[in-house]
Design a protein around this motif. Structure first.
Motif, PDB file in Angstrom:
ATOM      1  N   GLY A  84       0.825  -1.191   0.000  1.00  0.00           N
ATOM      2  CA  GLY A  84       0.000   0.000   0.000  1.00  0.00           C
ATOM      3  C   GLY A  84       0.859   1.239   0.000  1.00  0.00           C
ATOM      4  N   HIS A  85       0.202   2.375   0.168  1.00  0.00           N
ATOM      5  CA  HIS A  85       0.912   3.641   0.259  1.00  0.00           C
ATOM      6  C   HIS A  85       0.272   4.484   1.352  1.00  0.00           C
ATOM      7  CE1 HIS A  85      -2.351   4.592  -2.567  1.00  0.00           C
ATOM      8  NE2 HIS A  85      -2.282   5.807  -2.052  1.00  0.00           N
ATOM      9  N   LEU A  86       0.967   5.530   1.723  1.00  0.00           N
ATOM     10  CA  LEU A  86       0.551   6.404   2.808  1.00  0.00           C
ATOM     11  C   LEU A  86      -0.188   7.626   2.275  1.00  0.00           C
ATOM     12  CD1 LEU A  86       3.918   6.136   4.689  1.00  0.00           C
ATOM     13  CD2 LEU A  86       1.710   5.452   5.666  1.00  0.00           C
ATOM     14  N   ASN A  87      -1.028   8.170   3.124  1.00  0.00           N
ATOM     15  CA  ASN A  87      -1.755   9.396   2.836  1.00  0.00           C
ATOM     16  C   ASN A  87      -1.737  10.254   4.092  1.00  0.00           C
ATOM     17  OD1 ASN A  87      -3.365   8.574   0.190  1.00  0.00           O
ATOM     18  ND2 ASN A  87      -3.500   6.879   1.615  1.00  0.00           N
ATOM     19  N   VAL A  88      -1.778  11.559   3.902  1.00  0.00           N
ATOM     20  CA  VAL A  88      -1.969  12.486   5.011  1.00  0.00           C
ATOM     21  C   VAL A  88      -3.261  13.236   4.712  1.00  0.00           C
ATOM     22  CG1 VAL A  88      -1.072  14.470   6.285  1.00  0.00           C
ATOM     23  CG2 VAL A  88       0.512  12.752   5.373  1.00  0.00           C
ATOM     24  N   LEU A  89      -4.203  13.148   5.645  1.00  0.00           N
ATOM     25  CA  LEU A  89      -5.451  13.893   5.518  1.00  0.00           C
ATOM     26  C   LEU A  89      -5.332  15.111   6.424  1.00  0.00           C
ATOM     27  CD1 LEU A  89      -7.978  10.929   5.546  1.00  0.00           C
ATOM     28  CD2 LEU A  89      -6.805  11.984   3.626  1.00  0.00           C
ATOM     29  N   VAL A  90      -5.514  16.284   5.838  1.00  0.00           N
ATOM     30  CA  VAL A  90      -5.315  17.546   6.542  1.00  0.00           C
ATOM     31  C   VAL A  90      -6.671  18.165   6.856  1.00  0.00           C
ATOM     32  CG1 VAL A  90      -4.275  19.856   6.415  1.00  0.00           C
ATOM     33  CG2 VAL A  90      -3.145  17.902   5.306  1.00  0.00           C
ATOM     34  N   ASP A  91      -6.926  18.382   8.137  1.00  0.00           N
ATOM     35  CA  ASP A  91      -8.160  19.017   8.598  1.00  0.00           C
ATOM     36  C   ASP A  91      -9.415  18.303   8.105  1.00  0.00           C
ATOM     37  OD1 ASP A  91      -6.676  20.912   9.999  1.00  0.00           O
ATOM     38  OD2 ASP A  91      -6.587  22.270   8.270  1.00  0.00           O
ATOM     39  N   ARG A  92      -9.322  17.009   8.039  1.00  0.00           N
ATOM     40  CA  ARG A  92     -10.479  16.176   7.722  1.00  0.00           C
ATOM     41  C   ARG A  92     -10.285  14.840   8.425  1.00  0.00           C
ATOM     42  NH1 ARG A  92     -11.039  15.841   1.508  1.00  0.00           N
ATOM     43  NH2 ARG A  92     -12.703  14.419   2.045  1.00  0.00           N
ATOM     44  N   PRO A  93     -11.365  14.151   8.736  1.00  0.00           N
ATOM     45  CA  PRO A  93     -11.229  12.907   9.503  1.00  0.00           C
ATOM     46  C   PRO A  93     -10.586  11.787   8.683  1.00  0.00           C
ATOM     47  CG  PRO A  93     -13.517  13.273   8.888  1.00  0.00           C
ATOM     48  CD  PRO A  93     -12.751  14.496   8.459  1.00  0.00           C
ATOM     49  N   CYS A  94     -10.002  10.833   9.404  1.00  0.00           N
ATOM     50  CA  CYS A  94      -9.495   9.622   8.752  1.00  0.00           C
ATOM     51  C   CYS A  94     -10.670   8.915   8.077  1.00  0.00           C
ATOM     52  CB  CYS A  94      -8.866   8.688   9.789  1.00  0.00           C
ATOM     53  SG  CYS A  94      -7.454   9.389  10.672  1.00  0.00           S
ATOM     54  N   VAL A  95     -10.354   8.118   7.085  1.00  0.00           N
ATOM     55  CA  VAL A  95     -11.367   7.376   6.331  1.00  0.00           C
ATOM     56  C   VAL A  95     -11.513   5.990   6.943  1.00  0.00           C
ATOM     57  CG1 VAL A  95     -11.902   6.435   4.044  1.00  0.00           C
ATOM     58  CG2 VAL A  95     -10.821   8.679   4.247  1.00  0.00           C
ATOM     59  N   ALA A  96     -12.729   5.506   7.038  1.00  0.00           N
ATOM     60  CA  ALA A  96     -12.984   4.170   7.592  1.00  0.00           C
ATOM     61  C   ALA A  96     -12.392   3.093   6.688  1.00  0.00           C
ATOM     62  CB  ALA A  96     -14.482   3.945   7.760  1.00  0.00           C
ATOM     63  N   ALA A  97     -11.893   2.032   7.302  1.00  0.00           N
ATOM     64  CA  ALA A  97     -11.339   0.900   6.535  1.00  0.00           C
ATOM     65  C   ALA A  97     -12.372   0.407   5.528  1.00  0.00           C
ATOM     66  CB  ALA A  97     -10.933  -0.223   7.479  1.00  0.00           C
ATOM     67  N   GLY A  98     -11.910   0.195   4.305  1.00  0.00           N
ATOM     68  CA  GLY A  98     -12.775  -0.283   3.234  1.00  0.00           C
ATOM     69  C   GLY A  98     -13.387   0.827   2.399  1.00  0.00           C
ATOM     70  N   ASP A  99     -13.328   2.082   2.880  1.00  0.00           N
ATOM     71  CA  ASP A  99     -13.846   3.221   2.115  1.00  0.00           C
ATOM     72  C   ASP A  99     -12.723   3.826   1.284  1.00  0.00           C
ATOM     73  OD1 ASP A  99     -16.313   2.828   3.272  1.00  0.00           O
ATOM     74  OD2 ASP A  99     -16.153   4.532   4.666  1.00  0.00           O
ATOM     75  N   LEU A 100     -13.107   4.581   0.257  1.00  0.00           N
ATOM     76  CA  LEU A 100     -12.126   5.231  -0.609  1.00  0.00           C
ATOM     77  C   LEU A 100     -11.538   6.461   0.058  1.00  0.00           C
ATOM     78  CD1 LEU A 100     -13.775   5.137  -4.145  1.00  0.00           C
ATOM     79  CD2 LEU A 100     -11.623   4.067  -3.467  1.00  0.00           C
ATOM     80  N   VAL A 101     -10.212   6.572   0.004  1.00  0.00           N
ATOM     81  CA  VAL A 101      -9.543   7.806   0.392  1.00  0.00           C
ATOM     82  C   VAL A 101      -9.731   8.748  -0.797  1.00  0.00           C
ATOM     83  CG1 VAL A 101      -7.336   8.884   0.940  1.00  0.00           C
ATOM     84  CG2 VAL A 101      -7.873   6.600   1.836  1.00  0.00           C
ATOM     85  N   PRO A 102     -10.236   9.955  -0.556  1.00  0.00           N
ATOM     86  CA  PRO A 102     -10.454  10.865  -1.688  1.00  0.00           C
ATOM     87  C   PRO A 102      -9.176  11.064  -2.493  1.00  0.00           C
ATOM     88  CG  PRO A 102     -11.368  11.771   0.330  1.00  0.00           C
ATOM     89  CD  PRO A 102     -10.571  10.549   0.719  1.00  0.00           C
ATOM     90  N   ALA A 103      -9.329  11.195  -3.783  1.00  0.00           N
ATOM     91  CA  ALA A 103      -8.171  11.363  -4.662  1.00  0.00           C
ATOM     92  C   ALA A 103      -7.519  12.715  -4.420  1.00  0.00           C
ATOM     93  CB  ALA A 103      -8.610  11.244  -6.123  1.00  0.00           C
ATOM     94  N   ALA A 104      -6.217  12.706  -4.424  1.00  0.00           N
ATOM     95  CA  ALA A 104      -5.459  13.950  -4.299  1.00  0.00           C
ATOM     96  C   ALA A 104      -5.423  14.631  -5.657  1.00  0.00           C
ATOM     97  CB  ALA A 104      -4.049  13.649  -3.812  1.00  0.00           C
ATOM     98  N   ALA A 105      -5.329  15.923  -5.634  1.00  0.00           N
ATOM     99  CA  ALA A 105      -5.241  16.703  -6.863  1.00  0.00           C
ATOM    100  C   ALA A 105      -4.100  17.698  -6.708  1.00  0.00           C
ATOM    101  CB  ALA A 105      -6.570  17.419  -7.117  1.00  0.00           C
ATOM    102  N   LEU A 106      -3.946  18.574  -7.699  1.00  0.00           N
ATOM    103  CA  LEU A 106      -2.889  19.573  -7.619  1.00  0.00           C
ATOM    104  C   LEU A 106      -3.058  20.447  -6.385  1.00  0.00           C
ATOM    105  CD1 LEU A 106      -2.562  20.639 -11.356  1.00  0.00           C
ATOM    106  CD2 LEU A 106      -1.059  19.144 -10.050  1.00  0.00           C
ATOM    107  N   ASP A 107      -4.299  20.706  -5.985  1.00  0.00           N
ATOM    108  CA  ASP A 107      -4.557  21.495  -4.790  1.00  0.00           C
ATOM    109  C   ASP A 107      -4.836  20.570  -3.609  1.00  0.00           C
ATOM    110  OD1 ASP A 107      -7.007  20.527  -5.650  1.00  0.00           O
ATOM    111  OD2 ASP A 107      -8.109  22.307  -5.020  1.00  0.00           O
ATOM    112  N   ALA A 108      -4.013  19.537  -3.471  1.00  0.00           N
ATOM    113  CA  ALA A 108      -4.262  18.464  -2.503  1.00  0.00           C
ATOM    114  C   ALA A 108      -4.479  18.986  -1.089  1.00  0.00           C
ATOM    115  CB  ALA A 108      -3.115  17.461  -2.522  1.00  0.00           C
ATOM    116  N   VAL A 109      -3.628  19.884  -0.605  1.00  0.00           N
ATOM    117  CA  VAL A 109      -3.795  20.367   0.762  1.00  0.00           C
ATOM    118  C   VAL A 109      -5.088  21.181   0.862  1.00  0.00           C
ATOM    119  CG1 VAL A 109      -2.815  21.809   2.593  1.00  0.00           C
ATOM    120  CG2 VAL A 109      -1.354  20.256   1.309  1.00  0.00           C
ATOM    121  N   GLY A 110      -5.408  21.936  -0.164  1.00  0.00           N
ATOM    122  CA  GLY A 110      -6.663  22.685  -0.179  1.00  0.00           C
ATOM    123  C   GLY A 110      -7.862  21.770  -0.064  1.00  0.00           C
ATOM    124  N   ARG A 111      -7.749  20.570  -0.583  1.00  0.00           N
ATOM    125  CA  ARG A 111      -8.820  19.572  -0.488  1.00  0.00           C
ATOM    126  C   ARG A 111      -8.610  18.668   0.712  1.00  0.00           C
ATOM    127  NH1 ARG A 111      -9.057  16.110  -5.091  1.00  0.00           N
ATOM    128  NH2 ARG A 111     -11.072  15.540  -4.260  1.00  0.00           N
TER     129      ARG A 111
END
Length: 158
Positions: A84-111
């Motif tokens: 797998g790979h790592l993700n950092v979610l900024v100012d949003r809750p962790c994602v529940a196991a089995g759910d999709l981590v939202p896709a990062a974009a160019l404005d990833a921190v903004g999202r």
């Protein structure tokens, strides 16, 4: 005198020894790749922060360093057991196991999503001054969340 030129059983023994060694090395992570499901990931899989630590006052840009237990860090691609790979979610809750981590974009921190899709364990991110929550999250090659997460709070000063 023994004839050493003909040993039909030797390749079979070498193959059997190599197969046993491979099985031992991959124990716990040797599922059929055609039947992979995110629930097949190791029960001890976890993401956590090395730096910064909970409660730290930091400056921006901020170098975030993570660790992963129970899996190999690999670039995004086909989902596979024990990878797998790592993700950092900024100012949003962790994602529940089995759910999709939202896709990062160019404005990833903004999202609020910084995906380390290259299989790395660190990333420099820009944050506005003030308090921020950061979640260390694992996901497989298709962005399905799994494993234990860690959430910390940091305050960007200056």
């Amino acid at each position: 005198m023994h004839d050493r030129s003909h040993r039909p059983d030797r390749p079979a023994r070498v193959t059997a020894v190599l197969a046993a060694l491979l099985l031992a090395l991959t124990a716990g992570c040797a599922g059929d790749p055609g039947t992979y499901g995110v629930d097949d990931q190791p029960a001890d899989a976890a993401a956590r922060f090395v730096s910064p630590r909970d409660g730290d006052e930091v400056t921006s840009p901020l170098l975030v360093v993570l660790e992963a237990d129970g899996i190999d860090l690999v670039p995004c691609g086909p989902a596979a057991e024990c990878e797998g790979h790592l993700n950092v979610l900024v100012d949003r809750p962790c994602v529940a196991a089995g759910d999709l981590v939202p896709a990062a974009a160019l404005d990833a921190v903004g999202r609020g999503v910084v995906a380390l899709n290259d299989g790395s364990d660190r990333r420099t991110i820009e944050l506005e001054p003030g308090p921020h929550t950061l979640c260390a999250q694992l996901s497989d090659g298709t962005q399905l969340a799994f494993g234990a997460t860690e959430t910390i709070t940091v305050t960007v000063v200056g």
